[in-house]
Design an enzyme around this catalytic site. Structure first.
Site, mmCIF file in Angstrom:
data_model
loop_
_atom_site.group_PDB
_atom_site.id
_atom_site.type_symbol
_atom_site.label_atom_id
_atom_site.label_comp_id
_atom_site.label_asym_id
_atom_site.label_seq_id
_atom_site.Cartn_x
_atom_site.Cartn_y
_atom_site.Cartn_z
ATOM 1 N N HIS A 327 0.839 -1.206 0.000
ATOM 2 C CA HIS A 327 0.000 0.000 0.000
ATOM 3 C C HIS A 327 0.872 1.253 0.000
ATOM 4 O O HIS A 327 0.654 2.173 -0.793
ATOM 5 C CB HIS A 327 -0.917 -0.027 1.223
ATOM 6 C CG HIS A 327 -1.596 1.277 1.507
ATOM 7 N ND1 HIS A 327 -2.867 1.556 1.076
ATOM 8 C CD2 HIS A 327 -1.178 2.388 2.188
ATOM 9 C CE1 HIS A 327 -3.199 2.781 1.463
ATOM 10 N NE2 HIS A 327 -2.182 3.301 2.140
ATOM 11 N N GLU A 328 1.882 1.289 0.893
ATOM 12 C CA GLU A 328 2.747 2.474 0.983
ATOM 13 C C GLU A 328 3.541 2.693 -0.307
ATOM 14 O O GLU A 328 3.676 3.829 -0.777
ATOM 15 C CB GLU A 328 3.702 2.335 2.177
ATOM 16 C CG GLU A 328 3.027 2.324 3.536
ATOM 17 C CD GLU A 328 2.243 3.592 3.813
ATOM 18 O OE1 GLU A 328 2.646 4.669 3.336
ATOM 19 O OE2 GLU A 328 1.210 3.510 4.492
ATOM 20 N N HIS A 331 1.638 4.408 -3.048
ATOM 21 C CA HIS A 331 1.653 5.875 -3.043
ATOM 22 C C HIS A 331 2.810 6.404 -3.890
ATOM 23 O O HIS A 331 2.656 7.383 -4.621
ATOM 24 C CB HIS A 331 1.788 6.394 -1.601
ATOM 25 C CG HIS A 331 0.535 6.288 -0.790
ATOM 26 N ND1 HIS A 331 -0.657 6.836 -1.187
ATOM 27 C CD2 HIS A 331 0.286 5.705 0.418
ATOM 28 C CE1 HIS A 331 -1.587 6.602 -0.271
ATOM 29 N NE2 HIS A 331 -1.040 5.912 0.705
ATOM 30 N N GLU A 407 -5.727 7.073 -0.863
ATOM 31 C CA GLU A 407 -5.718 5.855 -0.042
ATOM 32 C C GLU A 407 -6.424 4.703 -0.743
ATOM 33 O O GLU A 407 -5.943 3.562 -0.717
ATOM 34 C CB GLU A 407 -6.372 6.136 1.317
ATOM 35 C CG GLU A 407 -5.586 7.072 2.213
ATOM 36 C CD GLU A 407 -4.192 6.567 2.515
ATOM 37 O OE1 GLU A 407 -4.029 5.353 2.767
ATOM 38 O OE2 GLU A 407 -3.260 7.385 2.485
ATOM 39 N N ASP A 411 -4.632 1.216 -1.909
ATOM 40 C CA ASP A 411 -5.200 -0.101 -1.574
ATOM 41 C C ASP A 411 -5.380 -0.936 -2.834
ATOM 42 O O ASP A 411 -5.077 -2.146 -2.857
ATOM 43 C CB ASP A 411 -6.550 0.067 -0.872
ATOM 44 C CG ASP A 411 -6.415 0.470 0.590
ATOM 45 O OD1 ASP A 411 -5.287 0.446 1.115
ATOM 46 O OD2 ASP A 411 -7.446 0.817 1.209
#
EC number: 3.4.24.84
Length: 467
Positions: A327-328, A331, A407, A411
């Site tokens: 997930h990070e 970004h 976000e 995901d």
């Protein structure tokens, strides 16, 4: 009455407009918090759709924790708004400026040394803020966080940490402010461009050095040991061409049992930082009996912390940690970090441009009690903090909406990497570990939540059922 308002001098209109808008925002925030507190009070049983992902005991703990935090927020917010209003009504800003002038005069600097007086003013203002905020911080840490099992600090460690933060802040704030004021003074007609470029350079330098030189002053960073998890993290980074150079574990458990993970760095020098409380096999809060070697070494270096074994299982397993990092890294891969930097710098340039237009308006200074002098630092405070406040509120809301969108996209990126099931279970675990309450008032969450509510994220990940 309407005529009498418009008959007031423009300085008074500015002052009352600023004060009125501040209280309008406070009342709006108080109304939203009231709506959310009503949810905390009335939702005493696990909703049916949450039955398989949250037990009633954890649900009740999270409800009481968030209710306590909301009540604390109400009183601290009321105090803060009242304090700010009294400072404005009683002329606290010009009084502190005069006090700073008296201090500089005592050490041999006259009124022509405006930058020196500005630095003294800034130090006095931050000291005042630190002392008035200290009781609230103590209560939050040693009553609320302690009551709900998150605080791991002793009072001595807390005070030492607060003093250290103040000193480090001054070491950064004072030189940067003095250079900024000097640039504005000598920059001529295009000073706002030079000021913007200077703040851009400072922000990039701080982001670059923070984790290597500033954060280690407060927390211990150690490389993640060789093993399966580190190998899997490095392989995942390579699979998306993420230029990972180091993976650290930060000893967050000496301060709090809350967990987190982040990455930092520019260009080809990226690092990943994992809180020890995030790692199921590494968190000291999961240890019982004799400490493991690496835990014993940590305990020796952080004796001021009161970290102790807990009965609950803390953190995520390796596959869930990889999903969280997926997930990070999403970004980064999707350009969210760059987009946020671009938006921030566009906003900064716009604000400095408007500042250049407004700084010569004497009525802005007179409105806040500066009838004779027009100090640059005071101009920055008045324009950026007070005059821009409606714009800042609107921008903050827009960025919150954008953050939620990012976000969901991150995901989806993790899901595209085949980690939907692991991210699903990781989000549930992290919500439990941090006592997040999964039911939110729609208006409160729309205005405040930079991350989507848990249920929305789980639904977006798909119909994966967890036992």
């Amino acid at each position: 009455m309407v005529e009498s308002i418009f008959d007031l001098p423009v300085e008074k209109l500015i002052f009352y407009a600023v004060l009125g808008f501040s209280w309008t925002v406070y009342l709006w925030e108080a109304y939203l918090s009231y709506r959310q507190r009503s949810i905390y009070r009335s939702t005493t049983h696990v909703p049916q759709e949450l039955g398989k992902i949250m037990d009633s005991e954890t649900f009740e703990k999270s409800r009481l924790y968030q209710l306590d935090k909301s009540n604390f927020s109400f009183w601290s917010g009321l105090y803060s708004e009242t304090e700010g209003t009294l400072i404005l009504l009683l002329g606290g800003i010009p009084l502190m400026w005069e006090l700073a002038g008296s201090v500089t005069a005592r050490i041999g600097f006259g009124s022509e040394y405006e930058i020196t007086q500005s630095l003294v003013f800034l130090m006095l203002a931050t000291l005042f803020s630190a002392f008035t905020g200290l009781p609230w911080s103590v209560y939050n840490t040693f009553v609320i966080e302690e009551k709900h099992g998150f605080n791991q600090q002793t009072f001595g460690f807390f005070l030492k940490d607060a003093v250290k933060k103040f000193i480090v802040t001054q070491c950064i704030l004072l030189p940067v402010t003095s250079l900024l004021l000097y640039i504005i003074k000598i920059g001529g007609d295009y000073f706002f461009i030079y000021a913007w470029l200077f703040t851009l350079a400072v922000s990039l330098v701080l982001v670059t050095i923070y984790a290597d030189y500033i954060a280690p002053l407060f927390d211990k960073f150690t490389p993640l040991p060789e093993g399966e998890l580190r190998t899997d993290i490095e392989d995942m980074a390579k699979s998306i061409s993420f230029p990972l150079t180091k993976v650290y574990v930060v000893e967050g458990s000496k301060r709090s049992s809350h967990s987190n993970a982040y990455f930092y760095g520019f260009f080809k020098n990226k690092r990943i930082v994992l809180f020890d409380t995030l790692l199921e096999d590494y968190s000291p809060l999961n240890k019982s009996g004799e400490p493991q070697p690496e835990q014993a070494e940590r305990e020796d270096t952080s004796s001021e912390s009161k970290a102790k074994p807990k009965n609950k299982k803390q953190g995520c397993n390796n596959s869930e940690i990889l999903a969280v990092l997926g997930h990070e890294l999403g970004h980064w891969k999707l350009g969210h970090t760059v987009k946020n930097i671009v938006i921030s710098q566009m906003n900064s340039f716009l604000c400095f441009s408007l500042f250049a237009v407004l700084i010569g308006r004497k009525e802005l200074f007179v409105a806040f009690g500066f009838n004779v002098s027009q100090p640059t630092l005071i101009g920055l405070m008045i324009i950026f903090q007070f005059i821009f406040s409606p714009y800042n509120e609107l921008l903050s809301f827009c960025l919150t909406v954008l953050s939620r969108r990012f976000e969901f996209q991150a995901d989806a990126f993790a899901r595209g990497m085949g980690k939907a099931s692991e991210l699903y279970s990781a989000l549930i675990k992290l919500n439990k570990d941090n006592l997040g309450f999964p039911v939110a008032d729609w208006l409160f969450s729309m205005w405040h939540y930079s991350h989507p509510p848990l249920l929305e994220r789980l639904r977006a990940l798909g119909s994966i059922k967890q036992d």
